[in-house]
Design an enzyme around this catalytic site. Structure first.
Site, mmCIF file in Angstrom:
data_model
loop_
_atom_site.group_PDB
_atom_site.id
_atom_site.type_symbol
_atom_site.label_atom_id
_atom_site.label_comp_id
_atom_site.label_asym_id
_atom_site.label_seq_id
_atom_site.Cartn_x
_atom_site.Cartn_y
_atom_site.Cartn_z
ATOM 1 N N ALA A 66 -2.760 5.994 47.483
ATOM 2 C CA ALA A 66 -3.264 5.095 48.520
ATOM 3 C C ALA A 66 -3.326 3.690 47.942
ATOM 4 O O ALA A 66 -3.456 3.504 46.724
ATOM 5 C CB ALA A 66 -4.640 5.563 48.971
ATOM 6 N N GLY A 110 -2.723 9.886 46.533
ATOM 7 C CA GLY A 110 -2.195 10.157 47.866
ATOM 8 C C GLY A 110 -0.704 10.465 47.856
ATOM 9 O O GLY A 110 -0.203 11.146 48.756
ATOM 10 N N GLU A 113 -0.564 14.064 47.121
ATOM 11 C CA GLU A 113 -1.064 14.759 48.321
ATOM 12 C C GLU A 113 -0.023 14.744 49.438
ATOM 13 O O GLU A 113 0.161 15.733 50.150
ATOM 14 C CB GLU A 113 -2.370 14.093 48.776
ATOM 15 C CG GLU A 113 -3.495 14.328 47.769
ATOM 16 C CD GLU A 113 -4.711 13.446 48.018
ATOM 17 O OE1 GLU A 113 -4.542 12.200 48.048
ATOM 18 O OE2 GLU A 113 -5.807 13.989 48.184
ATOM 19 N N GLU A 133 -7.623 9.892 40.942
ATOM 20 C CA GLU A 133 -8.696 9.193 41.669
ATOM 21 C C GLU A 133 -9.998 9.116 40.875
ATOM 22 O O GLU A 133 -10.762 8.165 41.025
ATOM 23 C CB GLU A 133 -8.968 9.888 43.020
ATOM 24 C CG GLU A 133 -7.860 9.742 44.047
ATOM 25 C CD GLU A 133 -6.787 10.818 43.992
ATOM 26 O OE1 GLU A 133 -6.696 11.511 42.952
ATOM 27 O OE2 GLU A 133 -6.046 10.970 44.972
HETATM 28 N N1 CAA Z 1 -2.033 0.713 45.183
HETATM 29 C C1 CAA Z 1 -1.581 -0.563 45.232
HETATM 30 N N2 CAA Z 1 -0.763 -1.106 44.306
HETATM 31 C C2 CAA Z 1 -0.348 -0.303 43.310
HETATM 32 C C3 CAA Z 1 -0.739 1.041 43.210
HETATM 33 C C4 CAA Z 1 -1.617 1.556 44.213
HETATM 34 N N3 CAA Z 1 -2.029 2.856 44.226
HETATM 35 N N4 CAA Z 1 -0.156 1.588 42.112
HETATM 36 C C5 CAA Z 1 0.588 0.606 41.549
HETATM 37 N N5 CAA Z 1 0.470 -0.524 42.271
HETATM 38 C C6 CAA Z 1 1.087 -1.827 41.983
HETATM 39 C C7 CAA Z 1 0.449 -2.472 40.760
HETATM 40 O O1 CAA Z 1 -0.759 -3.113 41.113
HETATM 41 C C8 CAA Z 1 1.537 -3.435 40.328
HETATM 42 O O2 CAA Z 1 1.484 -4.563 41.161
HETATM 43 P P1 CAA Z 1 1.629 -6.061 40.479
HETATM 44 O O3 CAA Z 1 3.007 -6.087 39.894
HETATM 45 O O4 CAA Z 1 1.460 -6.981 41.669
HETATM 46 O O5 CAA Z 1 0.552 -6.148 39.454
HETATM 47 C C9 CAA Z 1 2.817 -2.674 40.669
HETATM 48 O O6 CAA Z 1 2.447 -1.653 41.610
HETATM 49 C C10 CAA Z 1 3.415 -1.986 39.454
HETATM 50 O O7 CAA Z 1 2.391 -1.203 38.861
HETATM 51 P P2 CAA Z 1 2.085 -1.253 37.278
HETATM 52 O O8 CAA Z 1 2.323 -2.615 36.733
HETATM 53 O O9 CAA Z 1 0.721 -0.667 37.067
HETATM 54 O O10 CAA Z 1 3.236 -0.266 36.744
HETATM 55 P P3 CAA Z 1 3.194 0.675 35.478
HETATM 56 O O11 CAA Z 1 4.590 1.218 35.338
HETATM 57 O O12 CAA Z 1 2.580 0.003 34.301
HETATM 58 O O13 CAA Z 1 2.201 1.891 35.885
HETATM 59 C C11 CAA Z 1 1.292 3.586 37.362
HETATM 60 C C12 CAA Z 1 2.525 2.739 36.952
HETATM 61 C C13 CAA Z 1 0.897 4.542 36.221
HETATM 62 C C14 CAA Z 1 1.673 4.382 38.589
HETATM 63 C C15 CAA Z 1 0.098 2.643 37.646
HETATM 64 O O14 CAA Z 1 0.527 1.631 38.555
HETATM 65 C C16 CAA Z 1 -1.089 3.316 38.273
HETATM 66 O O15 CAA Z 1 -1.850 3.976 37.566
HETATM 67 N N6 CAA Z 1 -1.290 3.175 39.606
HETATM 68 C C17 CAA Z 1 -2.445 3.678 40.306
HETATM 69 C C18 CAA Z 1 -2.342 5.180 40.551
HETATM 70 C C19 CAA Z 1 -3.593 5.682 41.247
HETATM 71 O O16 CAA Z 1 -4.701 5.548 40.776
HETATM 72 N N7 CAA Z 1 -3.414 6.327 42.434
HETATM 73 C C20 CAA Z 1 -4.494 6.873 43.215
HETATM 74 C C21 CAA Z 1 -4.896 5.926 44.320
HETATM 75 S S1 CAA Z 1 -6.354 6.444 45.214
HETATM 76 C C22 CAA Z 1 -5.795 7.579 46.337
HETATM 77 O O17 CAA Z 1 -4.621 7.901 46.402
HETATM 78 C C23 CAA Z 1 -6.835 8.146 47.268
HETATM 79 C C24 CAA Z 1 -6.404 9.308 48.097
HETATM 80 O O18 CAA Z 1 -6.454 10.432 47.658
HETATM 81 C C25 CAA Z 1 -5.959 9.155 49.481
#
Ligand code: CAA
Length: 259
Positions: A66, A110, A113, A133
């Site tokens: 998400a 998400g 999921e 999460e």
């Molecule tokens: N939401 C919004 N933006 C996101 C994102 C997310 N879930 N995941 C990555 N991005 C964005 C980053 O902010 C970044 O943007 P900028 O270039 O503007 O800074 C871009 O995508 C690239 O990401 P990274 O620089 O972090 O790339 P990376 O290769 O170093 O890492 C990753 C990749 C491991 C996937 C890391 O981005 C990450 O950990 N992302 C978050 C994953 C996460 O926590 N997901 C769960 C979300 S909560 C949820 O999903 C609730 C639910 O159950 C419904």
């Protein structure tokens, strides 16, 4: 319909393909994307030419979850009343034709999921699955704590939900989260091949098979077996059953008319 966060195409007029397309955010799932995905799935479900649907992302990310900035400032009331984060997710479950998730790269939160809401997952060898999460101070909100244990069992589901660690494609296949793992450059070929094969079968039998397998997760064994038996009986009212069995007996390919 023109979409901004997804691409939509068909293959051989039989397979509908939805590609998530927010590359700068690693296909993070915001409200617009979920709305558009829902619309595209409903349109393919209603399209008589289409027998199977594929949902896929980019090489780097199926979906990284998400959209975190979009929900970072929500209050409980925003989240509960507006249901912004999880609204529309159930649209995917309402699709009656088979939906395959073709996953490469990250399928996190998400994104994991969403893949699990599809009927089965074909993974590229670079796929990574996770429910991180907990690291954000929340828990999965679109079925992760329910579908992951049904797919991989309690031990691995707890491990994933409590540590937030990722599972690579090989571990995901061993754990039965995914049905097949293929080299990255073969992912779409494999998914389209599976979707074309599914599309060549009787659509009514395919829909019944999907409904019956899904019933296994909603009922006890004897109720599920009875549900399956009733669908099995009902299929003898279809022209496709007559065609399929006649084709077998006469050693010819079946030509299903979906009637
Ligand atoms: N939401 C919004 N933006 C996101 C994102 C997310 N879930 N995941 C990555 N991005 C964005 C980053 O902010 C970044 O943007 P900028 O270039 O503007 O800074 C871009 O995508 C690239 O990401 P990274 O620089 O972090 O790339 P990376 O290769 O170093 O890492 C990753 C990749 C491991 C996937 C890391 O981005 C990450 O950990 N992302 C978050 C994953 C996460 O926590 N997901 C769960 C979300 S909560 C949820 O999903 C609730 C639910 O159950 C419904």
């Amino acid at each position: 319909m023109a979409y901004e966060t997804i691409d939509v195409r068909t293959e051989a007029d039989k397979v509908g393909i939805v590609t998530l397309n927010r590359p700068k955010q690693l296909n993070a799932l915001n409200e617009q994307l979920m709305n558009e995905l829902g619309e595209a799935l409903k349109a393919f479900d209603a399209d008589e030419r289409i027998g199977c649907i594929i949902v896929t992302g980019s090489e780097k990310a199926f979906a990284a979850g998400a959209d975190i900035p979009a929900m970072a400032k929500y209050s409980f009331v925003d989240a509960y009343k507006g249901d912004y984060i999880t609204r529309n997710w159930e649209t995917i479950r309402s699709v009656r034709k088979p939906v395959i998730a073709a996953v490469s790269g990250y399928a996190l939160g998400g994104g994991c999921e969403l893949a699990m809401m599809c009927d089965f997952i074909i993974a590229a060898d670079n796929a990574k699955f996770g429910q991180p999460e907990i690291k954000l101070g929340v828990i999965p909100g679109a079925g992760g704590t329910q579908r992951l244990p049904r797919a991989v069992g309690k031990a691995k589901a707890m491990d994933m939900a409590l540590t937030g660690r990722m599972m690579d494609a090989q571990e995901a296949e061993r754990a039965s989260l995914v049905s097949r793992v293929v080299p990255l450059d073969k992912l779409m070929e494999e998914a389209i091949g599976a979707a074309l094969l599914i599309s060549s079968h009787s659509l009514i039998a395919t829909m019944a098979a999907k409904e019956s397998v899904n019933r296994a997760f909603e009922s006890g064994l004897s109720d599920g077996v009875m549900f399956e038996r009733r669908l099995f009986h009902a299929l003898f009212a279809t022209q496709d059953q007559k065609e399929g069995m006649d084709a077998f007996i006469n050693k010819r390919p079946a030509a299903f008319a979906n009637r």
